[in-house]
Design an enzyme around this catalytic site. Structure first.
Site, PDB file in Angstrom:
ATOM      1  N   SER A   1       0.800  -1.240   0.000  1.00  0.00           N
ATOM      2  CA  SER A   1       0.000   0.000   0.000  1.00  0.00           C
ATOM      3  C   SER A   1       0.821   1.272   0.000  1.00  0.00           C
ATOM      4  O   SER A   1       0.263   2.357  -0.200  1.00  0.00           O
ATOM      5  CB  SER A   1      -0.927   0.013   1.211  1.00  0.00           C
ATOM      6  OG  SER A   1      -1.892  -0.990   1.086  1.00  0.00           O
TER       7      SER A   1
ATOM      8  N   LYS B   1       0.394   3.367  -2.902  1.00  0.00           N
ATOM      9  CA  LYS B   1      -0.757   4.272  -3.028  1.00  0.00           C
ATOM     10  C   LYS B   1      -0.320   5.737  -2.988  1.00  0.00           C
ATOM     11  O   LYS B   1      -0.974   6.608  -3.569  1.00  0.00           O
ATOM     12  CB  LYS B   1      -1.782   3.982  -1.917  1.00  0.00           C
ATOM     13  CG  LYS B   1      -2.466   2.623  -2.092  1.00  0.00           C
ATOM     14  CD  LYS B   1      -3.313   2.218  -0.882  1.00  0.00           C
ATOM     15  CE  LYS B   1      -3.915   0.826  -1.120  1.00  0.00           C
ATOM     16  NZ  LYS B   1      -4.520   0.245   0.082  1.00  0.00           N
TER      17      LYS B   1
ATOM     18  N   VAL C   1       1.128  -3.833   3.835  1.00  0.00           N
ATOM     19  CA  VAL C   1       1.074  -5.138   4.508  1.00  0.00           C
ATOM     20  C   VAL C   1       2.325  -5.978   4.266  1.00  0.00           C
ATOM     21  O   VAL C   1       2.466  -7.063   4.842  1.00  0.00           O
ATOM     22  CB  VAL C   1      -0.171  -5.970   4.138  1.00  0.00           C
ATOM     23  CG1 VAL C   1      -1.426  -5.324   4.685  1.00  0.00           C
ATOM     24  CG2 VAL C   1      -0.261  -6.176   2.644  1.00  0.00           C
TER      25      VAL C   1
END
Lengths: 295, 295, 295, 295
Positions: free
Chosen positions: D50, D53, D247
């Site tokens: 992530s 992002k 993660v």
């Protein structure tokens, strides 16, 4: 029945209920001609609790007619009996008259229309007439216990008031509600009191007209879809009769055109309905074929 | 009926349904002896949509028996037919077999147990047997449209798969589901096809045993508590018969021991149930007294 | 600023706030050396409302230290300031000290640890010390109005009590809460009172130690993530300073190591934060470069 | 650090991540002048997940500017990273760009504006420029694993498409998303790649302008309020720096005006953020005083 009797947990949210004997059990059928078929502790008074919502609903429908449905819905909630989340999403309008929030809305409506003697007296008058028993009473100790431990219900009441869904003073509505929950009856009395719902609104024995035929039919419909909190679907699936449970362990079932049935056993399942009572009604329905979904 | 006919909105989520004639209407009663009472466009094929969930549920119960209830609940949802929130709180287990998520779980179960010809063939075989009509078919254009516009259902399927509630390949389950929704029948055929549920699981005309008596009773119970999405309570209140609606505008009602009733009118109310169809069934139930909650 | 001044809606949930002048406006910066830069109605007392939660939180952290975080979380809620749904899913533990439920938990903790003079006196003592103003008071009319119209907060209090998250008598907690919301201060006083948070917990002018350095840092962090209800993310995005708003139209912002900033304008945006106040702070931060996220 | 290292659970939702060494650990600080302070496995490539992002958000803001905020919000969600319920209540508009649904909306926007080489190439170009490393790549094995086990994300994508919040083909958006999650970098590379956010949008070493100053500030603000899923408040409370976790066990933190910090340790806490990584950053911030909320 033996293996299931005593299983589950007696309601413990108020001390006055926690002391119930978990081995108590009664099953009473009263037919429209007044015949009583009874077993177990049929004469022992117990706390009717949410079964009283049936009688308040009857009074509210008499007072407001279909205007009642602007204040309370008639859909299953898909949530626990005392849930508040749905009330937030739905602007304070409770899903149905049988969850706690809905019962508060119904009681508020009865208070608004009650005469000099008040909503509680009106309910007692109705229940005594329907049950043919003047012994029926509000247990003051239970009412006091409800009040002391009623934070969740007090929260629901003020929440609805903040949406202006409650007309009267919240404390008055809550006091009436705590008292109505403390309605004390025997299984025989409850079974007898349900006859008007099995008989188009009129008491088949005294002939007294308690509500209109269409309203009796519709109260039965509401019992079927909403009478057992978040296990209403399961009760319809297992028993197939309109019913209303209370956390005192009682369940009142209506057999339209035939009679009214009361089961009582204090220990409850996870949704707050009598465990052995539900099972007894399931066996009764299966063996007698009295199930509205059967041919 | 005239003022209500044409009100509401025809389902528009797929082009294949949006073109339905909003003035179409049919009401058909088939009694257990095979007599057909019909009015309106009783011979016009329409998209059965969610009514097909009844037949898949019948197959799943035959295949799994009570093990089915580990995969899907039997409680009203208190939410829209295609809601996903409750599924998140409840770890991917759908509330009941009649919301979309529950129907996907049921279809998955039928796929797991289907023989060589597959779940869809099994459903068609059952429906043709129950309706006595070999004309019944899957409309390929509707199935294709469901697939193209089925993002919400695809989302539900993958969501359940992420909880490992779906056993088979998600795309296979979704394809079967999109096809079953495209089931095309007339009101006469649907009315005829419901007879086994009014007759303890056996077709009263051919004598064919379609499901066990207890299962027919219980399917009826599920129709009553969950058959109309988030207006199931309202339908029970107004009509008082077990019913299952579809967004094609059809509603199939069971009158246990008497017959099976199909209403059809494409425009829908806000919960996705036929507006005029519901009203027609309400008037029918009131005038004939065929309401399981009446004495 | 002119086009935005007067837009939005003055809080109307209690009469005592509804009468605020929508054209009032103040912006006051106090730097660590005590210099005051002021504009507008800097000397007009107004209702601090939820800004008082900062001071109660300071007291609760002094009393309980990190044990406070067993009673209240420190995460943004993603919901309105008075939402109850999340509280239900999370067993009565409020998300953070700045939503109403969390403030009730904080006040309950302060009451448990308060000396003879009570929690409210403790808060007034702290605020007078931090602001260097003995004029600061509780407005009795506002407190009474909060109580009369406080159904939503009463509901939150009893809801938490039902989960046993509140230790003290609910009415006592609510009364204290209604009074703390009625804290009345000027923009100059509030700006001055925030200096200890910009200065590691000690008042830079008097040298009084109000809280530990680490606690000041962490209160600032909570203001950033949770200080503006469900627009906390937007405030961080626009302004980039830790801030706490109140429905009286005030916003207190901390500029660590530099000073403390108070904006005031009664009309609110949809989340209950001052509309012109937020805009003024956004322009201030942009033009001065005082934004913790800027290089 | 020793007692916490190895605690928590390595992400296991895809096989490609489950095999990460739970004892891996790195902490790397790169200051604006290019000095690198490193410890542990600073040269070991790991799955950025992530953290990617951030880079897609940078591209989307360059392409759409403030129009991006019509497609995605900028508020903390108060829910898990992959929650779908809030999306249902809020009509398919994700709460912020850092939950999975929000990242899908961002990726969809980048796809719409990407040139011939596509959104993924644009992201790789940006990351290689910002990190000064041409080694940075998409791990094809991880991307494939994401796709195979991505039912929850597939569900989110189709759900948003059903609300018409996604413009492009869902499968294309999902494929790009699965690939961007598979971005593989070392802690040194990630730390280096964050410098533009600490330096007003320009790479301080090469001088390359990556985004506008105001956008860098605002991305930092979003990292603070939304960068750690439902523990964003806790991270701000403990660490006090804008950060974004993945993660794969990585966390990238920005110290405005000073530098960029990357921690890596695969085992995660209950919200999906690196357990030892968070703790290392907390200790770093406490000991160095690098915390935007400190004076």
């Amino acid at each position: 029945m033996e293996p299931i009797l005593g299983k589950g947990a007696v309601a413990s949210y108020i001390p006055a209920l926690a002391s119930a004997n978990p081995k108590s059990f009664a099953l009473v059928l009263t037919t429209l001609d007044g015949t009583v078929y009874k077993s177990g502790d049929a004469d022992t008074p117990f706390s009717a609790q949410s079964i009283s919502k049936l009688f308040m609903l009857t009074l509210a429908l008499e007072a407001l007619g279909s205007r009642l449905w602007k204040r309370v819905g008639r859909e299953p909630s898909g949530n626990a009996f005392n849930s508040i989340s749905q009330l937030e999403y739905e602007c304070g309008i409770p899903r149905n008259p049988f969850i706690n929030a809905g019962a508060l809305a119904v009681t508020d409506a009865v208070i608004s229309s009650a005469g000099d003697h008040g909503a509680l007296d009106d309910m007692l008058t109705l229940v005594r007439k329907a049950s043919g028993s003047s012994r029926v009473r509000i247990d003051p100790e239970v009412a006091q216990s409800e009040r002391e431990w009623g934070h969740r219900n007090i929260s629901l009441g003020h929440f609805m008031k903040s949406f202006e869904v409650i007309d009267n003073d919240v404390d008055q509505v809550l006091n009436t509600y705590f008292c109505q929950c403390a309605l004390e009856m025997t299984a025989i009395e409850l079974s007898r009191a349900g006859l008007y719902l099995a008989n188009g609104g009129s008491d088949p024995i005294s002939g007294a007209k308690i509500t209109q035929p269409g309203r009796a039919t519709r109260i039965n419909a509401l019992m079927m879809t909403c009478g057992h909190y978040d296990m209403s679907g399961d009760f319809a699936f297992r028993v197939g009769l309109p019913g209303k449970s209370g956390v005192g362990g009682g369940i009142l079932c209506i057999i339209p055109g035939i009679g009214s049935l009361c089961a009582w056993s204090p220990p409850l399942n996870e949704a707050g309905n009598s465990l052995a009572g539900t099972r007894a009604l399931e066996l009764f329905a299966r063996r007698t074929g009295m199930n509205v979904f059967r041919n």
